[in-house]
Design a protein around this motif. Sequence first.
Motif, PDB file in Angstrom:
ATOM      1  N   ASP A  74      19.570  20.963   4.038  1.00 16.58           N
ATOM      2  CA  ASP A  74      20.568  20.917   5.132  1.00 16.58           C
ATOM      3  C   ASP A  74      20.520  21.832   6.316  1.00 16.58           C
ATOM      4  OD1 ASP A  74      21.793  18.787   3.393  1.00 16.58           O
ATOM      5  OD2 ASP A  74      22.753  20.281   2.151  1.00 16.58           O
ATOM      6  N   GLN A  75      19.871  22.951   6.052  1.00 18.99           N
ATOM      7  CA  GLN A  75      19.883  23.919   7.077  1.00 18.99           C
ATOM      8  C   GLN A  75      18.427  24.414   7.109  1.00 18.99           C
ATOM      9  OE1 GLN A  75      22.096  24.646   9.267  1.00 18.99           O
ATOM     10  NE2 GLN A  75      23.691  23.433   8.225  1.00 18.99           N
ATOM     11  N   PRO A  76      17.857  24.638   8.117  1.00 17.84           N
ATOM     12  CA  PRO A  76      16.683  25.187   8.405  1.00 17.84           C
ATOM     13  C   PRO A  76      16.434  26.657   7.751  1.00 17.84           C
ATOM     14  CG  PRO A  76      17.286  24.519  10.425  1.00 17.84           C
ATOM     15  CD  PRO A  76      18.569  24.626   9.685  1.00 17.84           C
ATOM     16  N   GLY A  77      15.502  26.960   7.074  1.00 13.28           N
ATOM     17  CA  GLY A  77      15.196  28.218   6.119  1.00 13.28           C
ATOM     18  C   GLY A  77      15.668  28.456   4.821  1.00 13.28           C
ATOM     19  N   GLU A  78      16.790  27.314   4.457  1.00 13.81           N
ATOM     20  CA  GLU A  78      17.058  27.427   2.836  1.00 13.81           C
ATOM     21  C   GLU A  78      16.249  26.461   2.256  1.00 13.81           C
ATOM     22  OE1 GLU A  78      20.979  25.511   3.171  1.00 13.81           O
ATOM     23  OE2 GLU A  78      20.175  23.463   3.159  1.00 13.81           O
ATOM     24  N   ARG A  79      16.278  27.043   0.840  1.00 13.80           N
ATOM     25  CA  ARG A  79      15.527  26.270  -0.028  1.00 13.80           C
ATOM     26  C   ARG A  79      15.941  24.737  -0.153  1.00 13.80           C
ATOM     27  NH1 ARG A  79      14.981  24.665  -5.349  1.00 13.80           N
ATOM     28  NH2 ARG A  79      13.133  25.290  -6.269  1.00 13.80           N
ATOM     29  N   ALA A  80      14.863  23.966  -0.228  1.00 17.32           N
ATOM     30  CA  ALA A  80      15.092  22.457  -0.291  1.00 17.32           C
ATOM     31  C   ALA A  80      15.904  22.133  -1.586  1.00 17.32           C
ATOM     32  CB  ALA A  80      13.916  21.712  -0.206  1.00 17.32           C
ATOM     33  N   HIS A  81      16.720  21.256  -1.376  1.00 14.10           N
ATOM     34  CA  HIS A  81      17.498  20.614  -2.438  1.00 14.10           C
ATOM     35  C   HIS A  81      16.936  19.567  -3.163  1.00 14.10           C
ATOM     36  CE1 HIS A  81      18.993  17.471  -0.043  1.00 14.10           C
ATOM     37  NE2 HIS A  81      19.399  18.394   1.132  1.00 14.10           N
ATOM     38  N   GLY A  82      15.768  18.932  -2.455  1.00 17.80           N
ATOM     39  CA  GLY A  82      15.067  17.994  -3.008  1.00 17.80           C
ATOM     40  C   GLY A  82      13.662  17.521  -2.228  1.00 17.80           C
ATOM     41  N   LEU A  83      13.021  16.865  -2.703  1.00 18.06           N
ATOM     42  CA  LEU A  83      11.537  16.524  -2.118  1.00 18.06           C
ATOM     43  C   LEU A  83      11.630  15.047  -2.019  1.00 18.06           C
ATOM     44  CD1 LEU A  83       9.034  18.772  -3.952  1.00 18.06           C
ATOM     45  CD2 LEU A  83      10.183  19.293  -1.696  1.00 18.06           C
ATOM     46  N   LEU A  84      11.052  14.583  -0.681  1.00 19.67           N
ATOM     47  CA  LEU A  84      10.508  13.338  -0.612  1.00 19.67           C
ATOM     48  C   LEU A  84       9.074  13.008  -0.653  1.00 19.67           C
ATOM     49  CD1 LEU A  84      11.103  10.246   0.061  1.00 19.67           C
ATOM     50  CD2 LEU A  84      11.405  11.107   2.645  1.00 19.67           C
ATOM     51  N   GLY A  85       8.662  12.231  -1.400  1.00 22.51           N
ATOM     52  CA  GLY A  85       7.000  11.814  -1.426  1.00 22.51           C
ATOM     53  C   GLY A  85       6.840  10.589  -0.788  1.00 22.51           C
ATOM     54  N   VAL A  86       5.705  10.558   0.051  1.00 30.04           N
ATOM     55  CA  VAL A  86       5.359   9.263   0.513  1.00 30.04           C
ATOM     56  C   VAL A  86       3.562   8.980   0.518  1.00 30.04           C
ATOM     57  CG1 VAL A  86       5.222   7.458   2.325  1.00 30.04           C
ATOM     58  CG2 VAL A  86       7.392   8.918   2.000  1.00 30.04           C
ATOM     59  N   SER A 137       0.979  -1.111  -0.030  1.00 28.82           N
ATOM     60  CA  SER A 137      -0.051  -0.017   0.125  1.00 28.82           C
ATOM     61  C   SER A 137       0.759   1.259  -0.075  1.00 28.82           C
ATOM     62  CB  SER A 137      -0.942  -0.042   1.063  1.00 28.82           C
ATOM     63  OG  SER A 137      -0.035   0.000   2.393  1.00 28.82           O
ATOM     64  N   ILE A 138       1.947   1.191  -0.365  1.00 26.78           N
ATOM     65  CA  ILE A 138       2.812   2.354  -0.341  1.00 26.78           C
ATOM     66  C   ILE A 138       3.673   2.717  -1.534  1.00 26.78           C
ATOM     67  CG2 ILE A 138       5.098   1.159   0.526  1.00 26.78           C
ATOM     68  CD1 ILE A 138       5.593   3.295   2.422  1.00 26.78           C
ATOM     69  N   ALA A 139       4.048   3.906  -1.849  1.00 30.82           N
ATOM     70  CA  ALA A 139       4.577   4.296  -2.852  1.00 30.82           C
ATOM     71  C   ALA A 139       5.438   5.417  -2.455  1.00 30.82           C
ATOM     72  CB  ALA A 139       3.524   4.941  -4.229  1.00 30.82           C
ATOM     73  N   VAL A 140       6.724   5.496  -2.883  1.00 33.59           N
ATOM     74  CA  VAL A 140       7.643   6.378  -2.495  1.00 33.59           C
ATOM     75  C   VAL A 140       8.564   6.980  -3.801  1.00 33.59           C
ATOM     76  CG1 VAL A 140       9.767   6.612  -0.896  1.00 33.59           C
ATOM     77  CG2 VAL A 140       8.158   5.075  -0.467  1.00 33.59           C
ATOM     78  N   TRP A 141       8.713   8.232  -3.594  1.00 32.18           N
ATOM     79  CA  TRP A 141       9.381   9.008  -4.914  1.00 32.18           C
ATOM     80  C   TRP A 141      10.268  10.321  -4.272  1.00 32.18           C
ATOM     81  CZ3 TRP A 141       7.963  13.942  -4.848  1.00 32.18           C
ATOM     82  CH2 TRP A 141       6.763  14.442  -4.474  1.00 32.18           C
ATOM     83  N   SER A 142      11.145  10.679  -4.982  1.00 36.17           N
ATOM     84  CA  SER A 142      11.853  11.851  -4.572  1.00 36.17           C
ATOM     85  C   SER A 142      12.133  12.340  -5.983  1.00 36.17           C
ATOM     86  CB  SER A 142      13.400  11.339  -3.984  1.00 36.17           C
ATOM     87  OG  SER A 142      13.925  10.436  -4.523  1.00 36.17           O
ATOM     88  N   LEU A 143      12.457  13.768  -5.580  1.00 35.25           N
ATOM     89  CA  LEU A 143      12.969  14.763  -6.675  1.00 35.25           C
ATOM     90  C   LEU A 143      14.239  15.179  -6.230  1.00 35.25           C
ATOM     91  CD1 LEU A 143       9.549  16.492  -7.301  1.00 35.25           C
ATOM     92  CD2 LEU A 143      10.337  14.716  -8.556  1.00 35.25           C
ATOM     93  N   ASP A 144      15.018  15.605  -7.230  1.00 33.46           N
ATOM     94  CA  ASP A 144      16.188  16.503  -6.953  1.00 33.46           C
ATOM     95  C   ASP A 144      15.903  18.126  -6.997  1.00 33.46           C
ATOM     96  OD1 ASP A 144      16.042  17.308  -9.696  1.00 33.46           O
ATOM     97  OD2 ASP A 144      17.747  16.413 -10.318  1.00 33.46           O
ATOM     98  N   GLY A 145      16.845  18.942  -6.973  1.00 31.37           N
ATOM     99  CA  GLY A 145      16.565  20.265  -6.734  1.00 31.37           C
ATOM    100  C   GLY A 145      16.000  20.846  -8.146  1.00 31.37           C
TER     101      GLY A 145
END
Length: 402
Positions: free
Chosen positions: A221-233, A143-151
Motif C-alpha cells: 500500500d505504501q512505498p518502502g513497507e513490507r508487501a502484504h502479498g505477491l502477484l506472479g505472472v 500461454s499465461i499463468a497467474v498466481w498470488s500469495l497473501d502475506g
Amino acid sequence: MEAASNALLGEFFARCPDPLFVASADGALLRGSDALRQVVGAAALDGARLPELAHPDDREALSAAWSRVLGADAPVSFVVRLRDAGGAYQRMACSARRSSDGGAVFGSLRAAPEVVPELAGEEQKTLRLKARLLDEMAEHMDSIAVWSLDGEGVFTYHRGRGLAKSGLKPGQYLGSSVFELHAREPETAAEMRRLYDGEVRRFRSESHGVHWDNWIIPLRDQPGERAHGLLGVSVDVSESRLVENELRIQLDQIAAQQKVIRDLSTPIIEVWDGVLTLPMVGTVDSVRTAEVMDSLLSQIVEKRASFAILDLTGVEVVDTKVASHLIELITAIRLLGADGIVAGIKPTVAQTMVALGLDLSQLNTQRNLRAALNYAIRSMSRAKGASPDAPSAPRPSPNERA
C-alpha cells in the motif's frame, strides 16, 4: 413409497436451481444440488469440507459462523469466499440451519456482490471489472499463468490455461503455502521471503520443457513497507525461444560459411621453402585486411618464413584505409624478421597509395608474382653464399630484370 420419496428427493437435488447442500456437523459436504456442483465443481463434493473450500482469510470467520449454526435452532446467514470450479474465489452468501438432531446442516448459497463500503458505486463497478478482466485473461490466454500469495505465503489465486504446460491444474495450489511446497528447497523458500521486501523481479525459467518469462510483483500500500502479498505472472515464451535458437544457429552457420569463403579467397601458400605468398582477389576491405594480417603473421612465425609476398594482381580497387593497413602489414612482417614484398599493383591501387602521402621508399614492390618469387629466391641464395647445396634459382626473363 420410500423408493418414490428417494427418487423425488434425487430429482429435487438434480433440478433445483439454487446451490443447496447437506453437510455433516464438521462441515463435510454429504450431498449437493447440481447447481452447487456448477459453483464449486463436482470434485469438491466428494467428501470435501467447507473450510477447505473457503479462502484462507475467511476460515476463522466461517468456523465462528458454523458454531452459531450448530448452536441455534434458527437459520444463520453469513458471507464467505469459496473456491469455484476454476480455482478462483467467489463471494457467496450462505444461509444454513442444523438438523433437528444436530448431526447435519442444511444450507443454500447465492452469489454475494463485492461490497466495499468506502467505495462509491462507480468505483465498485471498476473494481469488479478489473477482477473480471483478470479472470478472463487467465481463462482464455493459452500461454499465461497467474498466481498470488497473501502475506503468509498462502496461494489466494492460481489460474491460467498455461498451467497445464507445467503439469498443474488451475487452483491446484489454492490454500497451500508456498513455503511448505518448497520445504525441501530452503534456498527457494528464502528467496520467496525476500521478495516481500524487494522490488519487481523479472526472470526466465524452464519447467517440464516449457520456457517461461516471469514477473513477480510485490503488493504494498505504501512505498518502502513490507508487501502484504505477491502477484506472479508467467508467460510461455517457448515458441519465441525456439525461433531465437534457430536464428542463432543460422547466424552461426552464416558466420562459419563466411569464414570458409574468406579462407578460400585469401589462401596462404608456401610456394618455396621459406617463401609464403598471399594472392588477394576481389574487393579488399578493412575487415578482410585485418584477418589477413593475423593469418599471415601467424604463418610466418609457424613456418619460419623469410619472405611474404602479397599478390595484388587480382585487386582492382582499395580504399585509403586498406592501403594504410597494407603498409602496416609490411612493417609488421619486418618486425618478425621476414621481408614483405608487394606484387602486381594495379595503376588505380598505386594512385591510391601515393595519394595517402605515405612513405613508400622502404616498400619492396615487384611487377608480378613471378618477379617477386624470383627476387625472394635470389635473396635467399645470396644469404647462403651461393653454396652448392643451395637451390638453383630460376633466371628472370628479360622483362623481369631490373
